[in-house]
Design a protein around this motif. Sequence first.
Motif, PDB file in Angstrom:
ATOM      1  N   ASP B  62       0.872  -1.089  -0.018  1.00  0.00           N
ATOM      2  CA  ASP B  62       0.097   0.089  -0.104  1.00  0.00           C
ATOM      3  C   ASP B  62       0.847   1.107  -0.022  1.00  0.00           C
ATOM      4  N   TYR B  63       1.800   1.273   0.787  1.00  0.00           N
ATOM      5  CA  TYR B  63       2.950   2.451   0.722  1.00  0.00           C
ATOM      6  C   TYR B  63       3.563   2.703  -0.541  1.00  0.00           C
ATOM      7  N   SER B  67      -1.069   3.927  -1.969  1.00  0.00           N
ATOM      8  CA  SER B  67      -1.429   5.276  -1.632  1.00  0.00           C
ATOM      9  C   SER B  67      -0.279   6.162  -2.021  1.00  0.00           C
ATOM     10  N   GLU B  80      -0.209  15.400   3.560  1.00  0.00           N
ATOM     11  CA  GLU B  80      -1.487  15.063   4.100  1.00  0.00           C
ATOM     12  C   GLU B  80      -2.361  16.197   4.133  1.00  0.00           C
ATOM     13  N   ARG B  85      -5.632  13.247   2.371  1.00  0.00           N
ATOM     14  CA  ARG B  85      -5.502  11.615   2.323  1.00  0.00           C
ATOM     15  C   ARG B  85      -4.312  11.087   3.079  1.00  0.00           C
ATOM     16  N   GLU B  86      -4.182   9.692   3.464  1.00  0.00           N
ATOM     17  CA  GLU B  86      -3.011   9.339   3.853  1.00  0.00           C
ATOM     18  C   GLU B  86      -2.240   9.020   2.571  1.00  0.00           C
ATOM     19  N   VAL B  87      -0.743   9.445   2.924  1.00  0.00           N
ATOM     20  CA  VAL B  87       0.013   9.511   1.701  1.00  0.00           C
ATOM     21  C   VAL B  87       1.292   8.628   1.919  1.00  0.00           C
ATOM     22  N   GLY B  88       1.350   7.725   0.878  1.00  0.00           N
ATOM     23  CA  GLY B  88       2.450   6.795   0.816  1.00  0.00           C
ATOM     24  C   GLY B  88       3.889   7.266   0.305  1.00  0.00           C
ATOM     25  N   SER B 346       6.938  12.472   3.429  1.00  0.00           N
ATOM     26  CA  SER B 346       7.283  11.147   3.097  1.00  0.00           C
ATOM     27  C   SER B 346       8.213  11.322   1.696  1.00  0.00           C
TER      28      SER B 346
END
Lengths: 263, 383
Positions: B62-63, B67, B80, B85-88, B346
Motif C-alpha cells: 500500500d505504501y 497510496s 496529508e 488523504r494518507e500519503v505513501g 514522505s
Amino acid sequence: MADTTSLEKPQVKTSQASETEIAVEMQGVHKWYGEFHVLRDINLRVMRGERIVVCGPSGSGKSTMIRCINRLEEHQKGRIIVDGIELTNDLKRIDEIRRDVGMVFQHFNLFPHLTILENCTLAPIWVKKMPKKDAEEVAMKYLTRVKIPEQAHKYPGQLSGGQQQRVAIARSLCMNPKIMLFDEPTSALDPEMVKEVLDTMVSLAEEGMTMMVVTHEMGFARQVADRVIFMDYGQIVEMNEPEAFFSNPQHERTKLFLGQILH
Amino acid sequence: MNVVAPQRSFVRAEQVDALPPPRTASGPVLWMRENLFSGPINTVVTLVMAWVLFWTIPPIIDYLIGSAVWTGSDGSACREDTTGREVGACWAFVIDRINYFVYGSYPMELRWRPNIFFLVLAVGIVWMLWLDAPKRGIGAIYFFIVVPLLSYWLLAGFPMIGLEEVPTGLWGGILVTIVVSAVGIVVSLPFGVLLALGRRSHLPIVRLVCVIVIEFTRGVPLITVLFMANTMLPLFLAEGVTVDRLVRPLIGVAFFASAYMAEVIRGGLQAIPKGQYEGAMSLGLSYPKMMYFIILPQALRIVIPGIVNTFIGLFKDTTLVSIVGIFDLIRTVESARVDPVWSAPSVNYSGYAFAAIFYFLCCWGMSWYSQSVERRLAASEKR
Ligand SMILES: Nc1ncnc2c1ncn2[C@@H]1O[C@H](COP(=O)(O)OP(=O)(O)OP(=O)(O)O)[C@@H](O)[C@H]1O
Ligand SMILES: [Mg+2]
C-alpha cells in the motif's frame, strides 16, 4: 653397493657408442627432500631407442628419478644430460629439454577445461609456434593412432580412464618428443582398461621411441624392455635385460620384491 | 517364525525388464500437507509466519503503490494536509528529480554523453557475462581497454575531437555510482590476479610486497582508505601536480577492491591440483603461458561466486565516497530531499526507498547471475 658388477655390464656395452646416441645420461645424481635422501648416487645411461622399465617398492624414488629428467624435480648433486643438453638452472635449457621430453602421468593430468583436441594442440601452437591448422592435423593423426579420433571434441571428463590416458599419450606425442617418460601410466586404471593403454605403449615402443617407464606391469617389461631397473631406498639396486632380470635376479632385495609381485 | 536357510547359489533365469518409476501423487493440496502442515510444530510455524506476512506485506504494498503519489510538481502533492488523504511513497518527487539522480549536475545539453557511456558499458557487461557470447576474447579487450578509454573521453571530454571538458565536480548520481563501481571492478580483476600470483611467487621480495599491499589494504576500513587517498595522495606527488577530486577515491576504491579480489582468486589458485601445473610444465609451457592457458581459466571459474560476491560488496561500498564529497546516488538523494520545494515528510522516505530499490535490483541481478553460473558449472562438472 654389492652389485656393482651387474651395474657395469650394460654400460660397458654402450660406452663405445657415440655421444649423440645417448638420450639420457645421469652421473652420480643425488637428491634430498629436506633431510631425506631420496636419490642416492644414480648412474644411468639410456641410449636412443632404448626402452627402460623401472620398478621397485613404493617410496623407493622411481617417480623422483624420472621427474628429475624433465626438471619437475631438481637434483642437488651430480649431472643429468638429456639429449646432449645438461640440466642446470638455466630456464631456457629447461624449456628446451621439456619440449623434447614427453611425460605421461599416473593421473593423466589432462586439462579439464579444454577439449581433447585443444589439449593436444595447445603446446604445439604456443610452444612450437605451429599454425593452428597444422597442429590440429597432427593432433588428429595421433588421436587416430591411439584409436580415439571420434572423441576429439569432447572434454576429458566425458572419457573413460583408459581413453584419458591414451589422450595424454597422444598429447605428448604431438610435441614430437625424442624421449617419453611414463610414471605408472596404468596404475590408476580399472583392470579392463590397462590393456588398451599398454597396447598403445607397445606400439610406440615398436616404432623405436626412447622410453623410460615406471610400472609394475611385468608382462609389459618382458615384452618390450631392453633393460629392467630395480630401485630401492633411492638407489639402483639391480639392472639387467628382462630375461635375466626375471629368471635370475642377483640381489636379495630384488628376489624379495619379485617374489612379492610375481605369483 | 519360519527360518529359511540362505540360498547358496543362484543363476538368473529370466531378464528383469525396465519399469517406469512408481507414480508419486502430486497437487497443491498434497504439496501443502507435506511441506507446510506435516506436523504440529510445522503447522504452528506456518500459521505464525502467515500472520506475520499478512501484517507486513499489504501495508508495504500500500505504501509503495496503493497510496503512493505519482504526479505533482512540489511538496504539497505529497502532504496529508493538502491532499486530505494518507500519503505513501512520493514517487512524484523521484520522477521530478530523476535526471538529477541519474546525472547529478552534469550539464543538461551534454547528457547524451553519459547515455552513450551507459550503452557502451552495458554492451561490455553483456559481452563479458554471457558465457556463450561470440568472440569473448575480443569482448575482454573491449571491456578492459576500449570501454575505459571511451568512457573517459565521453564523460570527462576530449577537446581534440570536439567533446568539451566536463569537470568531475559536476558529475553525480547513478552516473558516479556506476563509474566508481566500474573502475573498482575493471581494475580489481587484473590487479587482483597479479597480487594473488605475486603472493604465491617464489621470489621473496615480490611475495613480501604483495602480502603487505593485500594485508594492509584489507586491514583498514574503506573509509580510512578513502580519507587517505583524499588527503595523503597529494602529499606523495610532486609539487604542483594535482589529482582530480574524483580520481582520488577511485584510486582508493581500486586498491581496496584489488586486495579483496586477490584473496578470492588465491583461493581459486589453491584449489588447482599440482598435476595441472606438472602437465603444463611437462609440455614445455612457460610460466606465463601455463598461468594464462591452464591455471587461471580453471581457478577463476571456480571462484566466480566469490568474485561476484566481492563485486556486490564493492558496489554498495561505493556509497562511502559521499563522505569525501563525491555526489554519488545517496548524496544526490540527500541533497534533493532537503530542497524546500519538495518539503514533505514522505519525500524523505521516498528518496531512500528509490535508492534502496536501485541498489537491490543491481545486487540481486549480480547474485542471480552468479547462481546461474554456478548451476551451469555444476552441470558441466557432471559431464
Ligand atoms: N615433495 C616431497 N617432499 C618430501 N618428500 C617427498 C616428496 N615427494 C616424494 N617424497 C618422498 O620421497 C620418497 C620417494 O618418492 P617417489 O614418489 O619417488 O617414490 P616412488 O618410488 O615413485 O613410489 P610410488 O611407487 O609410491 O609412486 C618417498 O618416501 C616420498 O615420501
Ligand atoms: Mg611414484
